[in-house]
Design an enzyme around this catalytic site. Structure first.
Site, mmCIF file in Angstrom:
data_model
loop_
_atom_site.group_PDB
_atom_site.id
_atom_site.type_symbol
_atom_site.label_atom_id
_atom_site.label_comp_id
_atom_site.label_asym_id
_atom_site.label_seq_id
_atom_site.Cartn_x
_atom_site.Cartn_y
_atom_site.Cartn_z
ATOM 1 C CG HIS A 26 -6.789 -18.143 4.015
ATOM 2 N ND1 HIS A 26 -6.663 -17.022 3.242
ATOM 3 C CD2 HIS A 26 -6.996 -17.697 5.272
ATOM 4 C CE1 HIS A 26 -6.788 -15.949 4.015
ATOM 5 N NE2 HIS A 26 -6.989 -16.325 5.255
ATOM 6 C CD GLU A 54 -7.738 -8.034 7.008
ATOM 7 O OE1 GLU A 54 -6.869 -8.842 7.299
ATOM 8 O OE2 GLU A 54 -7.811 -7.476 5.907
ATOM 9 C CE LYS A 93 -5.505 -5.513 3.888
ATOM 10 N NZ LYS A 93 -5.692 -6.799 4.516
ATOM 11 C CE LYS A 124 -6.620 -13.135 -2.153
ATOM 12 N NZ LYS A 124 -5.781 -12.478 -1.143
ATOM 13 N NE ARG A 128 16.615 -17.074 -8.961
ATOM 14 C CZ ARG A 128 16.216 -15.991 -9.605
ATOM 15 N NH1 ARG A 128 15.259 -16.086 -10.486
ATOM 16 N NH2 ARG A 128 16.806 -14.841 -9.414
ATOM 17 C CG HIS A 174 -10.733 -14.152 1.401
ATOM 18 N ND1 HIS A 174 -10.239 -15.328 0.907
ATOM 19 C CD2 HIS A 174 -9.645 -13.404 1.715
ATOM 20 C CE1 HIS A 174 -8.917 -15.293 0.925
ATOM 21 N NE2 HIS A 174 -8.531 -14.133 1.411
ATOM 22 C CE LYS A 224 -10.232 -17.191 7.741
ATOM 23 N NZ LYS A 224 -9.247 -16.829 8.729
HETATM 24 C C1 BG6 Z 1 -5.533 -12.511 2.567
HETATM 25 C C2 BG6 Z 1 -5.441 -11.093 2.108
HETATM 26 O O1 BG6 Z 1 -5.986 -13.341 1.539
HETATM 27 O O2 BG6 Z 1 -6.436 -12.592 3.675
HETATM 28 C C3 BG6 Z 1 -4.988 -10.190 3.239
HETATM 29 O O3 BG6 Z 1 -4.520 -11.005 1.023
HETATM 30 C C4 BG6 Z 1 -5.893 -10.350 4.437
HETATM 31 O O4 BG6 Z 1 -4.954 -8.828 2.808
HETATM 32 C C5 BG6 Z 1 -6.041 -11.832 4.800
HETATM 33 O O5 BG6 Z 1 -5.305 -9.646 5.520
HETATM 34 C C6 BG6 Z 1 -7.094 -12.031 5.880
HETATM 35 O O6 BG6 Z 1 -7.075 -13.346 6.311
HETATM 36 P P1 BG6 Z 1 -7.510 -13.743 7.795
HETATM 37 O O7 BG6 Z 1 -7.413 -15.229 7.819
HETATM 38 O O8 BG6 Z 1 -6.549 -13.070 8.733
HETATM 39 O O9 BG6 Z 1 -8.891 -13.233 7.985
#
Ligand code: BG6
Length: 484
Positions: free
Chosen positions: A178, A216, A331, A148, A51, A240, A182
């Site tokens: 994603h 994390e 987290k 996602k 936009r 994931h 990896k």
């Molecule tokens: C994302 C989540 O898909 O993956 C995040 O929305 C998360 O909350 C992230 O932190 C983790 O990805 P990676 O590659 O850092 O393990």
């Protein structure tokens, strides 16, 4: 060892949401790295569409700053960055109006590969798809890429699939998770299906249980609004962790081809048993005196969303009946680490007597950081004086073994975008997989909502709520330590 870079065909990649966070942090720096490695043809073009009222030069300046901030490559000089930026064009478009579409139609070249990356809210997928169709942008081989969250439950995922299916065939839709991009996640398939060693033992007869942990250290700061409506179950487990579970548990596909691999993953998801509420623990970080807690991060003093989850599930099939799978993610935990641990059963009979203790083999696959594998084997403790046993690791750190090659490995987004251009869907989720994952997740979330479940608090920098430890303890097992 020298990595092989196979150039892809000429393409036009249109990034809707080209000024957004994901495009600037991941997609564009990733494309730049592929350009530097020589994989992108000189004539390939990337068209930003959003936009914001910018021209191509304005967008290039923005991308230059993002490359400086988010790309770790330092071997490219200014001249290479300029060359990359010259591949970029920008069009200001309105997803829900007519503005910009004619110009976009003019820009997109005919008879080459087209990819349309919908890096926007899913509520706009339908509008974008309709307008691409209406303005005849692309062709029957064009690919669309979506991120996602793909829905927030089965119903909304079905609606999204139906929206995309109006104009695109399933072979044109690339749903990104994603984690599948990896390196070490793909390595799971190589380890399982490239070696004869593990496969005979890969079943409930020999495996006591499997643990999958994605821990994390970051919190939800900055993404609070999105996260608080999702929680760890929707944000991490449904996608994931589910994908990791599939790769570790699936049957060998007959070939490494998109549908062969995805058919096997789908069978695993469909065989997942419902989770007993006694075998699931939700947690929420904080509060501590000096660190902001979850509720402060999301700006809702009464939030009941989980930032941690630990659960036990089973897969009802011949291979896995009776073997529990424990999943855990959260987290603001003690360390950032993702790993899969396969704990094998004890030897059926100890010839060394009870004083030698019990020892089990453990295969630990570290996904990040410090990618590698460790296999714990039992040996004799060196020295005289009887037979004492000791567990030692057979260790393979990919960084040590592969040297510089690992430093050069494309990150998840780079690899996945190049797969889109190549037309390879193996590492993308199929519509039925996503729906099956929601069908398993929905009743769990509905159960919490019905019971007004409140997550257990846990300390920032800890390993999660005590109850998660207790859950394992009750099963006579324990979690692997969370450490880097
Ligand atoms: C994302 C989540 O898909 O993956 C995040 O929305 C998360 O909350 C992230 O932190 C983790 O990805 P990676 O590659 O850092 O393990």
């Amino acid at each position: 060892m020298v990595s092989r870079v196979i150039p892809v065909d000429d393409f036009d990649l249109v990034i809707f949401g080209g000024t957004g966070d994901l495009a600037q942090r991941k997609i564009l720096p990733g494309l730049y790295r592929r350009f530097c490695s020589g994989q992108m043809p000189e004539s390939a073009r990337i068209i930003g569409a959003a936009r914001a009222d910018l021209d191509s030069n304005g967008w290039r300046d923005m991308v230059r700053a993002s490359i400086a901030e988010f790309s770790s490559v330092n071997r490219c000089d200014d001249a290479r960055i300029d060359a990359f930026l010259m591949r970029l064009e920008y069009v200001s478009v309105d997803a829900r109006g007519e503005n910009g579409w004619k110009e976009l139609a003019r820009l997109v070249r005919k008879d080459i590969v087209h990819a349309f990356y919908f890096s926007v809210s899913p509520s706009l997928f339908g509008d974008l798809a309709d307008r691409l169709y209406l303005h005849k942008i692309g062709n029957s081989d064009s690919r669309i890429v979506v991120e996602k969250p793909f829905g927030r439950d089965l119903k909304s995922a079905k609606e999204l699939n139906a929206t995309l299916a109006k104009h695109f065939d399933e072979t044109q839709i690339y749903r990104i998770d994603h984690y599948l991009g990896k390196e070490t996640v793909q390595n799971l398939m190589a380890v399982r299906f490239g070696n004869i060693l593990f496969e005979p033992l890969w079943n409930s007869q020999y495996v006591d249980h499997i643990q999958i942990t994605v821990a994390e250290t970051v919190g939800v700061g900055g993404r609070g609004e999105y996260y608080d409506k999702s929680g760890a179950m929707r944000d991490m487990v449904q996608n994931h962790l589910m994908q990791l579970l599939c790769l570790i548990a699936m049957e060998p596909p007959s070939r490494f081809e998109p549908d062969e691999v995805r058919d096997e993953k789908l069978k695993v998801i469909r065989a997942l048993e419902p989770v007993d509420p006694h075998h699931i623990v939700r947690g929420q970080y904080g509060p501590t005196d000096e660190k902001p807690d979850y509720r402060e991060d999301v700006g809702d003093a009464r939030s009941r969303t989980e930032s941690f989850i630990a659960l036990r599930t089973h897969i009802s099939n011949w291979r896995w009946a009776g073997t529990p799978f424990y999943l855990r993610t959260g987290k603001k935990l003690k360390a950032r680490t993702s790993e899969i641990v396969v704990v094998f059963k004890d030897a059926p009979h100890s010839i060394f007597g009870p004083e030698a203790g019990t020892h089990s083999n453990i295969l630990r696959i570290r996904l990040q950081p410090n990618e590698g594998m460790t296999l714990g084997v039992t040996i004799k403790e060196p020295g005289p004086g009887g037979m004492r046993l000791l567990d030692v690791p057979l260790d393979m750190s990919f960084a040590e073994t592969l040297g510089d090659d690992i430093a050069d490995i494309p990150d998840a987004y780079e690899r996945l975008i190049m797969d889109v251009i190549r037309g390879n869907q193996t590492l993308f989720m199929r519509g039925d997989e996503v729906e099956a994952a929601w069908a398993w997740t929905d009743p769990i979330i509905e159960g919490w909502e019905r019971r007004h479940d409140v997550p257990k608090p846990y300390d920032v920098g800890s390993t999660g709520p005590e109850d998660a430890l207790m859950m394992m303890h009750r099963d006579g097992r324990r979690w692997r330590e969370i450490k880097e």
